[in-house]
Motif scaffolding. Structure first.
Motif, PDB file in Angstrom:
ATOM      1  N   LYS A   1     -14.793  12.871   3.785  1.00 13.63           N
ATOM      2  CA  LYS A   1     -15.083  13.204   2.384  1.00 13.63           C
ATOM      3  C   LYS A   1     -13.976  12.693   1.446  1.00 13.63           C
ATOM      4  N   PRO A   2     -13.705  11.389   1.478  1.00 13.96           N
ATOM      5  CA  PRO A   2     -12.600  10.848   0.682  1.00 13.96           C
ATOM      6  C   PRO A   2     -12.898  10.882  -0.818  1.00 13.96           C
ATOM      7  N   GLU A   3     -11.835  11.032  -1.590  1.00 17.99           N
ATOM      8  CA  GLU A   3     -11.931  10.898  -3.044  1.00 17.99           C
ATOM      9  C   GLU A   3     -11.509   9.486  -3.473  1.00 17.99           C
ATOM     10  N   ARG A   4     -10.951   8.754  -2.522  1.00 22.20           N
ATOM     11  CA  ARG A   4     -10.529   7.376  -2.781  1.00 22.20           C
ATOM     12  C   ARG A   4     -10.429   6.662  -1.439  1.00 22.20           C
ATOM     13  N   VAL A   5     -10.738   5.369  -1.415  1.00 19.27           N
ATOM     14  CA  VAL A   5     -10.685   4.577  -0.181  1.00 19.27           C
ATOM     15  C   VAL A   5      -9.790   3.364  -0.400  1.00 19.27           C
ATOM     16  N   ILE A   6      -8.885   3.131   0.535  1.00 16.44           N
ATOM     17  CA  ILE A   6      -8.048   1.929   0.546  1.00 16.44           C
ATOM     18  C   ILE A   6      -8.384   1.159   1.813  1.00 16.44           C
ATOM     19  N   VAL A   7      -8.634  -0.128   1.673  1.00 10.67           N
ATOM     20  CA  VAL A   7      -8.953  -0.976   2.821  1.00 10.67           C
ATOM     21  C   VAL A   7      -7.874  -2.031   2.975  1.00 10.67           C
ATOM     22  N   GLU A   8      -7.168  -1.984   4.106  1.00 11.51           N
ATOM     23  CA  GLU A   8      -6.242  -3.075   4.436  1.00 11.51           C
ATOM     24  C   GLU A   8      -7.036  -4.085   5.253  1.00 11.51           C
TER      25      GLU A   8
ATOM     26  N   ASP B   1       4.276   4.728   7.560  1.00  7.15           N
ATOM     27  CA  ASP B   1       5.082   5.930   7.630  1.00  7.15           C
ATOM     28  C   ASP B   1       4.110   7.116   7.652  1.00  7.15           C
ATOM     29  N   TYR B   2       3.950   7.730   8.820  1.00  7.21           N
ATOM     30  CA  TYR B   2       2.946   8.779   8.962  1.00  7.21           C
ATOM     31  C   TYR B   2       3.321  10.044   8.186  1.00  7.21           C
ATOM     32  N   GLU B   3       4.604  10.254   7.944  1.00 11.12           N
ATOM     33  CA  GLU B   3       4.996  11.373   7.091  1.00 11.12           C
ATOM     34  C   GLU B   3       4.519  11.137   5.656  1.00 11.12           C
ATOM     35  N   LEU B   4       4.633   9.876   5.210  1.00 10.06           N
ATOM     36  CA  LEU B   4       4.153   9.527   3.869  1.00 10.06           C
ATOM     37  C   LEU B   4       2.645   9.739   3.772  1.00 10.06           C
ATOM     38  N   LEU B   5       1.912   9.299   4.807  1.00  6.39           N
ATOM     39  CA  LEU B   5       0.462   9.473   4.794  1.00  6.39           C
ATOM     40  C   LEU B   5       0.099  10.961   4.725  1.00  6.39           C
ATOM     41  N   ARG B   6       0.814  11.760   5.489  1.00  3.14           N
ATOM     42  CA  ARG B   6       0.543  13.198   5.484  1.00  3.14           C
ATOM     43  C   ARG B   6       0.840  13.813   4.123  1.00  3.14           C
ATOM     44  N   ASP B   7       1.985  13.421   3.558  1.00  4.95           N
ATOM     45  CA  ASP B   7       2.414  14.014   2.294  1.00  4.95           C
ATOM     46  C   ASP B   7       1.544  13.567   1.115  1.00  4.95           C
ATOM     47  N   THR B   8       0.874  12.419   1.257  1.00  2.00           N
ATOM     48  CA  THR B   8       0.028  11.915   0.166  1.00  2.00           C
ATOM     49  C   THR B   8      -1.454  12.172   0.427  1.00  2.00           C
ATOM     50  N   ASN B   9      -1.739  13.049   1.403  1.00  2.00           N
ATOM     51  CA  ASN B   9      -3.124  13.448   1.682  1.00  2.00           C
ATOM     52  C   ASN B   9      -3.971  12.227   2.063  1.00  2.00           C
TER      53      ASN B   9
ATOM     54  N   ALA C   1      -1.333   7.653  -7.434  1.00  2.00           N
ATOM     55  CA  ALA C   1      -1.743   8.711  -6.509  1.00  2.00           C
ATOM     56  C   ALA C   1      -1.359  10.076  -7.050  1.00  2.00           C
ATOM     57  N   GLU C   2      -2.316  10.974  -7.083  1.00  2.00           N
ATOM     58  CA  GLU C   2      -2.063  12.342  -7.530  1.00  2.00           C
ATOM     59  C   GLU C   2      -2.592  13.338  -6.503  1.00  2.00           C
ATOM     60  N   GLY C   3      -2.414  12.990  -5.229  1.00  2.00           N
ATOM     61  CA  GLY C   3      -2.809  13.893  -4.162  1.00  2.00           C
ATOM     62  C   GLY C   3      -4.280  13.838  -3.788  1.00  2.00           C
ATOM     63  N   GLU C   4      -5.020  12.805  -4.301  1.00  2.00           N
ATOM     64  CA  GLU C   4      -6.425  12.691  -3.930  1.00  2.00           C
ATOM     65  C   GLU C   4      -6.556  12.488  -2.419  1.00  2.00           C
ATOM     66  N   ARG C   5      -7.633  12.995  -1.867  1.00  2.00           N
ATOM     67  CA  ARG C   5      -7.908  12.796  -0.447  1.00  2.00           C
ATOM     68  C   ARG C   5      -8.272  11.325  -0.250  1.00  2.00           C
ATOM     69  N   THR C   6      -7.387  10.597   0.435  1.00  2.00           N
ATOM     70  CA  THR C   6      -7.515   9.144   0.556  1.00  2.00           C
ATOM     71  C   THR C   6      -7.834   8.752   1.994  1.00  2.00           C
ATOM     72  N   LEU C   7      -8.810   7.869   2.142  1.00  2.00           N
ATOM     73  CA  LEU C   7      -9.134   7.282   3.442  1.00  2.00           C
ATOM     74  C   LEU C   7      -8.577   5.869   3.466  1.00  2.00           C
TER      75      LEU C   7
ATOM     76  N   ILE D   1       0.841  -1.202   0.000  1.00  2.00           N
ATOM     77  CA  ILE D   1       0.000   0.000   0.000  1.00  2.00           C
ATOM     78  C   ILE D   1       0.877   1.253   0.000  1.00  2.00           C
ATOM     79  N   GLU D   2       1.952   1.241   0.799  1.00  2.00           N
ATOM     80  CA  GLU D   2       2.850   2.398   0.813  1.00  2.00           C
ATOM     81  C   GLU D   2       3.492   2.608  -0.557  1.00  2.00           C
ATOM     82  N   SER D   3       3.813   1.518  -1.225  1.00  2.00           N
ATOM     83  CA  SER D   3       4.468   1.650  -2.533  1.00  2.00           C
ATOM     84  C   SER D   3       3.529   2.275  -3.564  1.00  2.00           C
ATOM     85  N   ILE D   4       2.240   1.957  -3.483  1.00  2.00           N
ATOM     86  CA  ILE D   4       1.323   2.544  -4.473  1.00  2.00           C
ATOM     87  C   ILE D   4       1.001   3.997  -4.115  1.00  2.00           C
ATOM     88  N   LEU D   5       1.033   4.321  -2.822  1.00  2.00           N
ATOM     89  CA  LEU D   5       0.826   5.723  -2.447  1.00  2.00           C
ATOM     90  C   LEU D   5       1.958   6.596  -2.978  1.00  2.00           C
ATOM     91  N   LYS D   6       3.141   6.016  -3.097  1.00  2.00           N
ATOM     92  CA  LYS D   6       4.298   6.745  -3.626  1.00  2.00           C
ATOM     93  C   LYS D   6       4.291   6.816  -5.151  1.00  2.00           C
TER      94      LYS D   6
END
Length: 314
Positions: free
Chosen positions: A81-88, A48-56, A30-36, A20-25
């Motif tokens: 109000k997510p624009e995309r949802v990822i479920v682990e 990596d919470y910095e990655l989560l913050r930087d990728t919205n 990912a193009e900065g969509e608001r992701t839940l 999941i982290e690799s696809i967020l990068k």
């Protein structure tokens, strides 16, 4: 606005979090969509919470399966109000347990990805075949992490391609390389024979091959031992002729049958045994929801039940 939902399944230490982290990068994903990100399993690797913050991306922990319900998801939709949802998804929860109407109306399931630790896959399969079978069957992509020279043989022996013929299968190696898994599933029958005999040993492979490549067998006459069945509402003069077949374990025994046409179809008794000889034609049939093999029966001879009535794919 349609909100795409991506499910990531797999047992603990299968590499879900890292994937999941690799696809967020990945800028292609990912193009900065608001992701839940709904995390249903607290794995060995932390995000990596910095990655989560930087990728919205905002993370929401769901600890219990009963909490993954309509009330929670609708509240998340309202709050974030997510624009995309990822479920682990938790590897011990079944996707089939998700009830219809659980998602908000705007959420649409786009893809299900299953990650697998290639080093422990065989052990999991031996001990948790039922869970593994369902997980593999309901996914769109299968990724074998930590693959090595033995992985291809294990994937082949465990009939992963037969369990799910539509999924893309990738082998990821520790050196960073990735390979698309390919496997020839043809039954290797002699189609030059006047009558092509389908033995118990090749029945399962022939069934899948014929369902996927009906044109290959169209016009040929086949013969095989089968049980007959007439589902409720089936067309007049039609019946199903097939065998109970085990793909990998007892939990996946399935009746694999093809549509047959014969004038005496309505006189047949369900689960009686016959030797059927029929010409294969490529035709539309409602039960197939499209074209598929329709067998025009030339001969239907009562037969004895074999000592072992289950076919096994070898």
């Amino acid at each position: 606005m349609e909100v795409p939902v991506y499910f990531f399944t797999g047992f603990l230490e299968s590499g879900k979090t890292s994937f999941i982290e690799s696809i967020l990068k990945d800028p292609n994903f990912a193009e900065g969509e608001r992701t839940l990100l709904l995390m249903c399993e607290d794995g060995e690797v932390e995000y990596d919470y910095e990655l989560l913050r930087d990728t919205n991306c905002v993370l929401k922990l769901v600890e219990n399966q009963e909490d993954f319900n309509r009330l929670l998801l609708h509240e998340c939709n309202r709050k974030y109000k997510p624009e995309r949802v990822i479920v682990e998804w938790n590897g011990m929860w079944k996707l089939s347990d998700i009830k219809p109407g659980t998602f908000p109306k705007s959420w649409t399931l786009y893809q299900t990805v299953t990650t697998i630790n290639a080093q422990t896959f065989d052990v999991y399969f031996q001990n948790m075949g039922g869970y593994m079978f369902e997980m593999l069957q309901q996914t769109d992509m299968i990724v074998f992490n930590r693959s090595d020279e033995k992985t291809k043989e294990i994937v082949k022996n465990r009939r992963v391609r037969l369990i799910n013929r539509r999924a893309d299968i990738f082998l990821d190696y520790p050196n960073g390389e990735s390979e698309v898994y390919q496997e020839d599933l043809s039954a290797n029958l002699d189609l030059s024979a006047d009558i092509v005999d389908i033995s118990e040993a090749v029945y399962g492979q022939w069934y899948f091959d014929a369902m996927e490549h009906t044109d290959k067998y169209a016009g040929h006459t086949v013969r095989y031992l089968c049980q007959v069945y007439r589902p409720k509402g089936m067309q007049k003069n039609c019946f199903a002729a097939g065998r109970f077949t085990m793909l990998c374990c007892a939990e996946d025994i399935t009746f694999l049958a093809m549509v047959c046409k014969h004038p005496s179809a309505d006189t047949l008794v369900d689960r009686d045994w016959y030797m059927v000889t029929a010409e294969v034609r490529d035709e539309f049939f409602p039960e197939y929801q499209g074209n598929g093999p329709v067998l025009y029966v030339k001969s239907l001879v009562p037969a004895e039940k074999p000592q072992d009535d289950i076919c096994y794919i070898k």
